[in-house]
Design an enzyme around this catalytic site. Structure first.
Site, PDB file in Angstrom:
ATOM      1  N   MET A  77      48.294 -20.833 -18.776  1.00 13.53           N
ATOM      2  CA  MET A  77      47.460 -20.440 -19.929  1.00 13.53           C
ATOM      3  C   MET A  77      45.990 -20.444 -19.534  1.00 13.53           C
ATOM      4  SD  MET A  77      49.298 -22.632 -22.906  1.00 13.53           S
ATOM      5  CE  MET A  77      51.087 -22.688 -23.061  1.00 13.53           C
ATOM      6  N   SER A 136      59.648 -29.800 -24.871  1.00 12.65           N
ATOM      7  CA  SER A 136      59.700 -31.123 -25.490  1.00 12.65           C
ATOM      8  C   SER A 136      61.132 -31.646 -25.602  1.00 12.65           C
ATOM      9  CB  SER A 136      58.986 -31.118 -26.850  1.00 12.65           C
ATOM     10  OG  SER A 136      59.263 -29.952 -27.549  1.00 12.65           O
ATOM     11  N   HIS A 139      55.453 -18.146 -16.167  1.00 17.83           N
ATOM     12  CA  HIS A 139      55.193 -17.429 -17.420  1.00 17.83           C
ATOM     13  C   HIS A 139      53.677 -17.325 -17.581  1.00 17.83           C
ATOM     14  CE1 HIS A 139      55.647 -17.645 -22.134  1.00 17.83           C
ATOM     15  NE2 HIS A 139      55.126 -16.505 -21.731  1.00 17.83           N
ATOM     16  N   PHE A 147      51.135 -23.912 -27.017  1.00 17.53           N
ATOM     17  CA  PHE A 147      51.411 -25.349 -27.029  1.00 17.53           C
ATOM     18  C   PHE A 147      52.913 -25.611 -27.024  1.00 17.53           C
ATOM     19  CE2 PHE A 147      47.477 -24.423 -29.192  1.00 17.53           C
ATOM     20  CZ  PHE A 147      46.586 -25.221 -28.490  1.00 17.53           C
TER      21      PHE A 147
HETATM   22  C1  DX5 Z   1      54.692 -21.972 -25.349  1.00 18.64           C
HETATM   23  C2  DX5 Z   1      55.302 -22.021 -23.968  1.00 18.64           C
HETATM   24  C3  DX5 Z   1      56.640 -22.652 -23.968  1.00 18.64           C
HETATM   25  C4  DX5 Z   1      56.617 -24.081 -24.430  1.00 18.64           C
HETATM   26  C5  DX5 Z   1      57.988 -24.535 -24.786  1.00 18.64           C
HETATM   27  O1  DX5 Z   1      53.438 -21.450 -25.268  1.00 18.64           O
HETATM   28  O2  DX5 Z   1      55.436 -20.730 -23.434  1.00 18.64           O
HETATM   29  O3  DX5 Z   1      57.262 -22.535 -22.706  1.00 18.64           O
HETATM   30  O4  DX5 Z   1      56.104 -24.942 -23.478  1.00 18.64           O
HETATM   31  O5  DX5 Z   1      57.867 -25.841 -25.255  1.00 18.64           O
HETATM   32  P1  DX5 Z   1      58.800 -26.371 -26.416  1.00 18.64           P
HETATM   33  O6  DX5 Z   1      60.181 -26.282 -25.863  1.00 18.64           O
HETATM   34  O7  DX5 Z   1      58.331 -27.759 -26.636  1.00 18.64           O
HETATM   35  O8  DX5 Z   1      58.581 -25.477 -27.590  1.00 18.64           O
HETATM   36 ZN    ZN Z   2      56.781 -20.451 -21.588  1.00 13.68          ZN
END
Ligand code: DX5
Ligand code: ZN
Length: 224
Positions: A36, A202, A65, A149
């Site tokens: 990010m 999470s 990603h 997040f």
């Molecule tokens: C969100 C991310 C996800 C995130 C998933 O911006 O791309 O990969 O970390 O985390 P959980 O499983 O906690 O939603």
């Molecule tokens: Zn992701």
């Protein structure tokens, strides 16, 4: 078999190496890395220095990603960071459809670097582009939270979108990743809708049980 990709966004960064190794031992199929930039999403996370440090510690593929503007500027850096004496042909690099005006060019470039190209869709972005990208991608990421997040709640309205992605992909060899808010409780429903890879942050790293057991619980949930 459904694959599980723990997202290290929710890992304990003070012992990241150990955490990714525990994820692999627990049966993870890929390591999901959320990059990010503070522009495309309101958070700043991981750069190539970090992927370079963890890539040699695991044998499973890295799944990068990119939630960044101008992703083309950084694709080479990320691929080089994981190309550290391991087979990168199963590693994935995905860009967001919202960040690229010339998607085919970017996806072709990712493939030329020797990794698997993917495209990600934010919850509010229609899937219309997908049908035109089927020859250029090996995975599609359906975001089920607005990226930025970990620990957000799964957006229920995305179930029909996952089903639609499944229909558009048809029998092509393209993985459907669902990313955001995946839990033991909803994993089965998401797989029923058509997901082939579950990203879980999470639910793997922040639940009370161990990383290994949390992965096993998600796997058991989708085998029922
Ligand atoms: C969100 C991310 C996800 C995130 C998933 O911006 O791309 O990969 O970390 O985390 P959980 O499983 O906690 O939603
Ligand atoms: Zn992701």
């Amino acid at each position: 078999m459904i694959k599980i990709a723990p997202s290290i966004l929710s890992a304990d960064f003070s012992k990241l190496g150990e955490e990714v190794q525990r994820a692999e031992r627990g049966g993870a199929d890929l390591i999901h890395v959320d990059v990010m930039d503070g522009h495309f999403v309101p958070n700043i996370t991981i750069g190539p220095l970090v992927t370079k440090a963890i890539a040699p510690l695991v044998t499973i593929p890295m799944d990068i990603h990119l939630m960044i503007e101008n992703p083309r500027l950084y694709i080479k850096d990320f691929v080089e960071s994981i190309d550290v004496g391991r087979d990168i042909s199963k590693d994935c690099v995905s860009v967001h459809v919202e960040t690229c005006s010339h998607l085919h060019r970017v996806l072709k470039e990712i493939k030329e670097y020797g990794v698997r190209p993917g495209v990600a869709f934010n919850p509010g972005t229609p899937l219309e582009h997908l049908r035109y990208l089927l020859d250029d991608i090996e995975l599609v990421i359906i975001m089920t939270v607005n990226p930025g997040f970990g620990g957000q709640s799964f957006i229920e309205g995305m179930i029909p979108k996952i089903k639609r992605a499944r229909e558009i992909v048809g029998d092509k060899n393209i993985e459907i990743l669902v990313d955001g808010g995946v839990t033991v409780a909803n994993a089965n429903k998401i797989v029923d809708a058509g997901a082939t890879i579950l990203v879980a942050g999470s639910a793997v790293f922040n639940e009370k049980d161990s990383i290994e057991n949390n992965i096993k619980k998600i796997r058991e949930a989708v085998m029922k």
